[in-house]
Design an enzyme around this catalytic site. Structure first.
Site, short mmCIF file in Angstrom:
data_model
loop_
_atom_site.label_atom_id
_atom_site.label_comp_id
_atom_site.label_asym_id
_atom_site.label_seq_id
_atom_site.Cartn_x
_atom_site.Cartn_y
_atom_site.Cartn_z
N TYR A 71 9.91 65.59 24.22
CA TYR A 71 9.49 65.00 22.95
C TYR A 71 10.55 64.08 22.36
O TYR A 71 10.33 63.41 21.37
CB TYR A 71 9.15 66.09 21.93
CG TYR A 71 10.26 67.09 21.73
CD1 TYR A 71 11.27 66.87 20.80
CD2 TYR A 71 10.32 68.24 22.51
CE1 TYR A 71 12.30 67.78 20.65
CE2 TYR A 71 11.34 69.16 22.35
CZ TYR A 71 12.33 68.92 21.42
OH TYR A 71 13.35 69.83 21.27
N GLY A 72 11.74 64.05 22.96
CA GLY A 72 12.84 63.20 22.52
C GLY A 72 13.38 62.45 23.72
O GLY A 72 12.61 61.92 24.53
N GLU A 100 20.04 71.55 27.45
CA GLU A 100 19.40 71.87 26.16
C GLU A 100 19.95 73.11 25.45
O GLU A 100 19.77 73.25 24.24
CB GLU A 100 17.89 72.03 26.35
CG GLU A 100 17.20 70.82 26.94
CD GLU A 100 17.25 69.59 26.05
OE1 GLU A 100 17.29 69.74 24.81
OE2 GLU A 100 17.26 68.47 26.58
#
Length: 181
Positions: free
Chosen positions: A13-14, A88
């Site tokens: 999403y990024g 992440e």
């Protein structure tokens, strides 16, 4: 229409959308439900410091998020998961989750993604557009200025045909927020 249950998908999403950092067999726009893209992560390293944090994207509760899904070859699944965890989970501000997504061609599948841990000290919460712009306008980290991160993100989203009205509004207010500093 369903996908093969043995398929392994990753949802970004990024920056993962345009810089996945791993090989994939298929890439397609997808929507995750129950979460939205949000500038809700206090960045203490890349786009700010602990004394003056910036903001980066997280997947937070509420709404839906249009992003990118990547189908990974089965033989690469473990390597991709290891890579994503290293990328992440540095400060554990994100939690690894598997969630349903709907692919642009109508297929539905599950995808691995990373959502914000609302109990983590780096969670900024739901900020107003004005508050987010003010934080972003004055933050700089080892990867550069926080406004550059927001503008780069929007540029890539535009290239993919994805609109994020809230993030666009933050960007629109950045010059004004910078002047007020």
């Amino acid at each position: 229409m369903a996908v093969d249950m043995d398929d392994f998908w990753v949802f970004g999403y990024g920056s993962l959308m345009w810089n996945p950092g791993f090989e994939f067999q298929e890439k397609m726009t997808a929507r995750a439900f129950g979460y939205r893209r949000s500038l809700c992560v206090r960045s203490w390293v890349h786009r700010g410091t602990q004394e003056k944090p910036g903001l980066v994207l997280g997947l937070d509760h509420g709404g839906s998020c249009l992003g990118m899904a990547f189908r990974i070859e089965a033989s690469q699944k473990d390597a991709v998961i290891d890579y994503l965890r290293e990328r992440e989970l540095v400060t554990h501000v994100y939690k690894e989750r598997t969630m349903p997504v709907k692919l642009a061609d109508g297929r539905r599948t599950s995808a691995l993604t990373y959502v914000i841990d609302r109990a983590h000290v780096q969670y900024a919460g739901a900020l107003s557009v004005e508050a987010a712009a003010e934080i972003v306008a004055g933050a700089v980290g080892k990867s550069g200025a926080n406004p550059d991160y927001v503008l780069n993100t929007l540029s890539h989203l535009k290239d993919m045909g994805i609109r994020d009205h809230w993030l666009e509004e933050v960007a629109r207010l950045l010059p004004q927020a910078a002047v007020q500093r």
